[in-house]
Design an enzyme around this catalytic site. Structure first.
Site: not given
Ligand code: DGL
Length: 273
Positions: A11, A74, A187
Protein backbone atom coordinates in the site's frame (compact mmCIF):
# COMPACT_ATOMS: atom_id res chain seq x y z
CA UNK A 1 0.12 -29.36 -2.26
CA UNK A 2 1.23 -26.56 0.09
CA UNK A 3 3.47 -23.57 -0.39
CA UNK A 4 5.51 -21.97 2.38
CA UNK A 5 6.45 -18.77 0.52
CA UNK A 6 4.95 -15.53 1.87
CA UNK A 7 2.10 -13.52 0.39
CA UNK A 8 3.23 -9.98 -0.47
CA UNK A 9 0.95 -7.03 0.28
CA UNK A 10 1.61 -3.38 -0.52
CA UNK A 11 0.00 0.00 0.00
CA UNK A 12 1.07 3.63 -0.14
CA UNK A 13 1.29 3.60 3.66
CA UNK A 14 -0.51 2.07 6.60
CA UNK A 15 -4.00 1.82 5.04
CA UNK A 16 -3.32 -1.64 3.58
CA UNK A 17 -3.04 -2.99 7.11
CA UNK A 18 -6.86 -3.04 7.15
CA UNK A 19 -6.55 -5.71 4.41
CA UNK A 20 -3.83 -7.58 6.34
CA UNK A 21 -6.09 -7.60 9.40
CA UNK A 22 -8.80 -9.40 7.41
CA UNK A 23 -6.20 -11.74 5.86
CA UNK A 24 -5.07 -12.82 9.33
CA UNK A 25 -8.57 -14.21 9.80
CA UNK A 26 -9.17 -15.49 6.24
CA UNK A 27 -5.74 -17.11 5.59
CA UNK A 28 -4.28 -17.55 9.11
CA UNK A 29 -1.49 -19.93 8.07
CA UNK A 30 0.08 -17.64 5.48
CA UNK A 31 3.40 -15.85 6.02
CA UNK A 32 2.90 -12.21 5.03
CA UNK A 33 5.40 -9.56 3.91
CA UNK A 34 3.83 -6.09 3.92
CA UNK A 35 5.36 -3.05 2.30
CA UNK A 36 4.00 0.44 3.10
CA UNK A 37 5.50 3.24 1.03
CA UNK A 38 5.35 5.68 3.95
CA UNK A 39 8.07 7.90 2.48
CA UNK A 40 5.95 8.70 -0.58
CA UNK A 41 2.37 8.54 0.78
CA UNK A 42 -0.17 9.79 -0.28
CA UNK A 43 -0.66 8.23 -3.70
CA UNK A 44 -4.24 9.53 -3.85
CA UNK A 45 -3.19 13.01 -4.94
CA UNK A 46 -0.64 11.92 -7.57
CA UNK A 47 -0.84 11.46 -11.34
CA UNK A 48 -1.30 8.06 -13.01
CA UNK A 49 2.27 8.13 -14.37
CA UNK A 50 3.76 8.48 -10.89
CA UNK A 51 1.44 5.98 -9.21
CA UNK A 52 2.24 3.38 -11.90
CA UNK A 53 5.96 3.86 -11.44
CA UNK A 54 5.66 3.61 -7.64
CA UNK A 55 3.46 0.50 -7.86
CA UNK A 56 6.06 -1.28 -10.05
CA UNK A 57 8.77 -0.44 -7.52
CA UNK A 58 6.60 -1.60 -4.60
CA UNK A 59 5.99 -4.96 -6.31
CA UNK A 60 9.74 -5.25 -6.97
CA UNK A 61 10.47 -4.84 -3.26
CA UNK A 62 8.05 -7.67 -2.43
CA UNK A 63 9.57 -9.92 -5.11
CA UNK A 64 12.94 -9.57 -3.41
CA UNK A 65 11.26 -11.41 -0.53
CA UNK A 66 10.29 -14.28 -2.83
CA UNK A 67 6.54 -13.80 -2.49
CA UNK A 68 4.17 -16.28 -4.19
CA UNK A 69 1.40 -13.75 -4.77
CA UNK A 70 0.93 -9.97 -4.56
CA UNK A 71 -2.04 -8.18 -3.01
CA UNK A 72 -2.30 -4.54 -4.10
CA UNK A 73 -3.93 -3.26 -0.89
CA UNK A 74 -4.38 0.26 -2.23
CA UNK A 75 -7.34 1.39 -4.32
CA UNK A 76 -5.34 4.18 -5.93
CA UNK A 77 -2.61 1.78 -7.11
CA UNK A 78 -5.20 -0.84 -8.13
CA UNK A 79 -7.22 1.72 -10.12
CA UNK A 80 -4.20 3.11 -11.92
CA UNK A 81 -1.59 0.36 -12.15
CA UNK A 82 -3.21 -3.08 -12.22
CA UNK A 83 -2.63 -3.42 -15.98
CA UNK A 84 1.11 -2.65 -15.83
CA UNK A 85 1.59 -4.90 -12.79
CA UNK A 86 -0.06 -7.92 -14.38
CA UNK A 87 1.80 -7.33 -17.66
CA UNK A 88 5.19 -7.02 -15.96
CA UNK A 89 5.10 -9.76 -13.33
CA UNK A 90 4.37 -13.42 -13.77
CA UNK A 91 2.64 -14.40 -10.51
CA UNK A 92 -0.93 -14.11 -9.20
CA UNK A 93 -1.75 -10.45 -8.44
CA UNK A 94 -4.98 -9.32 -6.86
CA UNK A 95 -6.25 -5.78 -6.30
CA UNK A 96 -8.87 -4.32 -3.98
CA UNK A 97 -11.29 -2.97 -6.62
CA UNK A 98 -12.85 -6.10 -8.12
CA UNK A 99 -13.69 -7.85 -4.80
CA UNK A 100 -15.58 -4.72 -3.66
CA UNK A 101 -17.45 -4.49 -6.96
CA UNK A 102 -18.57 -8.10 -6.72
CA UNK A 103 -19.87 -7.58 -3.18
CA UNK A 104 -21.64 -4.33 -4.11
CA UNK A 105 -23.45 -5.99 -7.01
CA UNK A 106 -24.62 -8.72 -4.65
CA UNK A 107 -25.75 -6.18 -2.03
CA UNK A 108 -27.61 -3.56 -4.07
CA UNK A 109 -31.36 -3.95 -4.44
CA UNK A 110 -32.17 -0.76 -6.36
CA UNK A 111 -29.05 -0.68 -8.60
CA UNK A 112 -27.83 2.69 -7.24
CA UNK A 113 -24.26 2.31 -5.97
CA UNK A 114 -22.04 5.01 -4.47
CA UNK A 115 -18.23 4.81 -4.52
CA UNK A 116 -15.99 6.85 -2.22
CA UNK A 117 -12.21 7.08 -2.60
CA UNK A 118 -9.20 9.33 -3.05
CA UNK A 119 -9.20 11.96 -5.80
CA UNK A 120 -6.94 9.80 -7.98
CA UNK A 121 -9.11 6.70 -7.59
CA UNK A 122 -12.28 8.62 -8.41
CA UNK A 123 -10.76 10.53 -11.33
CA UNK A 124 -9.36 7.29 -12.81
CA UNK A 125 -12.98 6.26 -13.58
CA UNK A 126 -12.07 2.63 -12.85
CA UNK A 127 -15.06 1.90 -10.58
CA UNK A 128 -17.80 3.20 -12.95
CA UNK A 129 -16.10 1.41 -15.86
CA UNK A 130 -15.87 -1.97 -14.12
CA UNK A 131 -19.34 -1.69 -12.57
CA UNK A 132 -20.82 -0.90 -16.01
CA UNK A 133 -18.95 -3.84 -17.55
CA UNK A 134 -20.36 -6.15 -14.88
CA UNK A 135 -23.91 -4.79 -15.11
CA UNK A 136 -24.87 -2.00 -17.50
CA UNK A 137 -28.07 -1.23 -15.53
CA UNK A 138 -26.18 -0.07 -12.43
CA UNK A 139 -26.17 3.67 -11.71
CA UNK A 140 -22.88 4.75 -10.13
CA UNK A 141 -22.36 7.80 -7.93
CA UNK A 142 -18.63 8.47 -7.34
CA UNK A 143 -17.45 10.89 -4.65
CA UNK A 144 -13.85 11.83 -3.80
CA UNK A 145 -13.29 12.19 -0.03
CA UNK A 146 -9.67 13.42 0.20
CA UNK A 147 -9.86 14.52 3.85
CA UNK A 148 -10.77 11.05 5.12
CA UNK A 149 -7.19 9.73 4.77
CA UNK A 150 -5.51 12.38 6.98
CA UNK A 151 -8.38 12.22 9.49
CA UNK A 152 -8.01 8.42 9.78
CA UNK A 153 -4.22 8.74 10.10
CA UNK A 154 -4.72 11.30 12.85
CA UNK A 155 -6.84 8.73 14.66
CA UNK A 156 -9.92 11.00 14.56
CA UNK A 157 -12.21 8.06 13.94
CA UNK A 158 -15.10 9.39 16.01
CA UNK A 159 -14.34 13.09 16.09
CA UNK A 160 -16.96 15.81 15.54
CA UNK A 161 -14.83 17.30 12.76
CA UNK A 162 -14.77 13.94 10.96
CA UNK A 163 -18.58 13.73 11.31
CA UNK A 164 -18.97 17.20 9.81
CA UNK A 165 -16.66 16.34 6.93
CA UNK A 166 -18.60 13.10 6.35
CA UNK A 167 -21.90 15.01 6.26
CA UNK A 168 -20.49 17.35 3.60
CA UNK A 169 -19.04 14.56 1.42
CA UNK A 170 -21.88 12.08 1.81
CA UNK A 171 -24.92 14.39 1.99
CA UNK A 172 -26.04 13.78 -1.58
CA UNK A 173 -26.07 9.99 -1.34
CA UNK A 174 -29.43 10.04 0.45
CA UNK A 175 -30.80 12.42 -2.18
CA UNK A 176 -29.61 10.03 -4.96
CA UNK A 177 -31.22 7.17 -3.00
CA UNK A 178 -28.17 4.93 -3.21
CA UNK A 179 -28.60 1.75 -1.15
CA UNK A 180 -24.95 0.60 -1.29
CA UNK A 181 -21.62 2.44 -0.98
CA UNK A 182 -18.21 0.92 -1.74
CA UNK A 183 -15.43 2.02 0.63
CA UNK A 184 -12.92 2.55 -2.18
CA UNK A 185 -9.87 3.30 -0.04
CA UNK A 186 -8.04 1.04 2.39
CA UNK A 187 -8.15 3.74 5.08
CA UNK A 188 -11.94 3.96 5.10
CA UNK A 189 -12.85 0.72 6.96
CA UNK A 190 -11.49 2.48 10.06
CA UNK A 191 -14.22 5.10 9.66
CA UNK A 192 -16.97 2.53 9.09
CA UNK A 193 -18.81 3.03 12.45
CA UNK A 194 -18.88 6.80 11.92
CA UNK A 195 -19.95 6.47 8.28
CA UNK A 196 -22.74 4.07 9.27
CA UNK A 197 -23.91 6.61 11.82
CA UNK A 198 -23.89 9.47 9.29
CA UNK A 199 -25.53 7.49 6.47
CA UNK A 200 -28.10 5.56 8.50
CA UNK A 201 -29.24 1.94 8.30
CA UNK A 202 -30.75 2.11 4.80
CA UNK A 203 -27.30 2.22 3.15
CA UNK A 204 -25.02 -0.87 3.11
CA UNK A 205 -21.30 -0.15 3.27
CA UNK A 206 -19.04 -2.51 1.34
CA UNK A 207 -15.76 -3.05 3.14
CA UNK A 208 -13.32 -3.97 0.38
CA UNK A 209 -10.75 -5.20 2.93
CA UNK A 210 -13.00 -8.05 4.02
CA UNK A 211 -13.89 -8.95 0.42
CA UNK A 212 -10.26 -8.81 -0.69
CA UNK A 213 -9.18 -11.21 2.06
CA UNK A 214 -11.82 -13.71 0.86
CA UNK A 215 -10.57 -13.26 -2.72
CA UNK A 216 -6.96 -13.91 -1.57
CA UNK A 217 -8.04 -17.21 -0.03
CA UNK A 218 -9.81 -18.21 -3.26
CA UNK A 219 -6.89 -17.20 -5.48
CA UNK A 220 -4.34 -19.13 -3.35
CA UNK A 221 -6.54 -22.16 -3.39
CA UNK A 222 -7.15 -21.91 -7.18
CA UNK A 223 -3.39 -21.82 -7.83
CA UNK A 224 -2.65 -24.58 -5.26
CA UNK A 225 -0.57 -22.08 -3.28
CA UNK A 226 -2.14 -22.35 0.17
CA UNK A 227 0.31 -22.78 3.06
CA UNK A 228 0.46 -25.90 5.17
CA UNK A 229 -2.01 -25.59 8.05
CA UNK A 230 0.64 -26.69 10.57
CA UNK A 231 3.03 -23.80 9.87
CA UNK A 232 3.29 -20.91 12.33
CA UNK A 233 2.70 -17.81 10.23
CA UNK A 234 5.28 -15.01 10.35
CA UNK A 235 4.38 -11.42 9.50
CA UNK A 236 7.00 -8.89 8.43
CA UNK A 237 6.25 -5.21 7.98
CA UNK A 238 8.52 -3.12 5.76
CA UNK A 239 8.23 0.63 5.27
CA UNK A 240 10.15 3.21 3.27
CA UNK A 241 10.17 5.59 6.24
CA UNK A 242 9.29 5.27 9.91
CA UNK A 243 7.44 8.48 10.67
CA UNK A 244 6.56 9.78 14.11
CA UNK A 245 3.82 7.63 15.74
CA UNK A 246 4.03 5.05 12.93
CA UNK A 247 3.92 2.05 15.24
CA UNK A 248 0.89 3.39 17.14
CA UNK A 249 -1.06 4.21 13.98
CA UNK A 250 -0.03 0.93 12.33
CA UNK A 251 -1.17 -1.10 15.33
CA UNK A 252 -4.46 0.80 15.37
CA UNK A 253 -5.00 -0.15 11.70
CA UNK A 254 -3.96 -3.74 12.26
CA UNK A 255 -5.70 -4.27 15.58
CA UNK A 256 -2.60 -6.02 16.99
CA UNK A 257 1.12 -5.51 17.53
CA UNK A 258 3.49 -5.07 14.60
CA UNK A 259 5.91 -7.92 15.43
CA UNK A 260 8.68 -7.21 12.97
CA UNK A 261 8.98 -3.70 11.53
CA UNK A 262 11.91 -2.46 9.45
CA UNK A 263 12.80 0.21 6.96
CA UNK A 264 13.85 -0.56 3.37
CA UNK A 265 15.84 1.60 0.98
CA UNK A 266 13.69 2.31 -2.07
CA UNK A 267 16.31 4.58 -3.66
CA UNK A 268 18.37 1.57 -4.70
CA UNK A 269 15.39 0.35 -6.79
CA UNK A 270 14.56 3.59 -8.52
CA UNK A 271 17.19 3.13 -11.26
CA UNK A 272 16.42 -0.55 -11.80
CA UNK A 273 12.67 -0.57 -12.49
N1 DGL B 1 -4.52 3.58 0.85
C1 DGL B 1 -4.75 4.45 -0.28
C2 DGL B 1 -5.91 3.92 -1.13
O1 DGL B 1 -6.49 2.88 -0.82
C3 DGL B 1 -5.08 5.86 0.16
C4 DGL B 1 -3.96 6.67 0.72
C5 DGL B 1 -3.19 7.45 -0.28
O2 DGL B 1 -3.68 8.47 -0.78
O3 DGL B 1 -2.08 7.03 -0.56
O4 DGL B 1 -6.25 4.53 -2.12
Amino acid sequence: MSNAKPVGVFDSGVGGLTVVKEMLAAVPNEHIVYFGDTARVPYGTKSARVVREFALQDAQILLKHDVKMIVVACHTATSMAMDVLTERFDLPIIGVVEPGIKAALEATKNGKVGVIGTRSTISSGTYPKLLAEANSEIEVFPQACPLFVPLAEEGWLDHDITKQVAHIYLGSFQEYQVDTIILGCTHYPLLKPLLNQVLGPSITLIDSAEETAKAVQLMLSKHALLADSSQRARHRYLVSDIPHQFRQIGEQFLGQQLESLSQVDIDSLIQTV
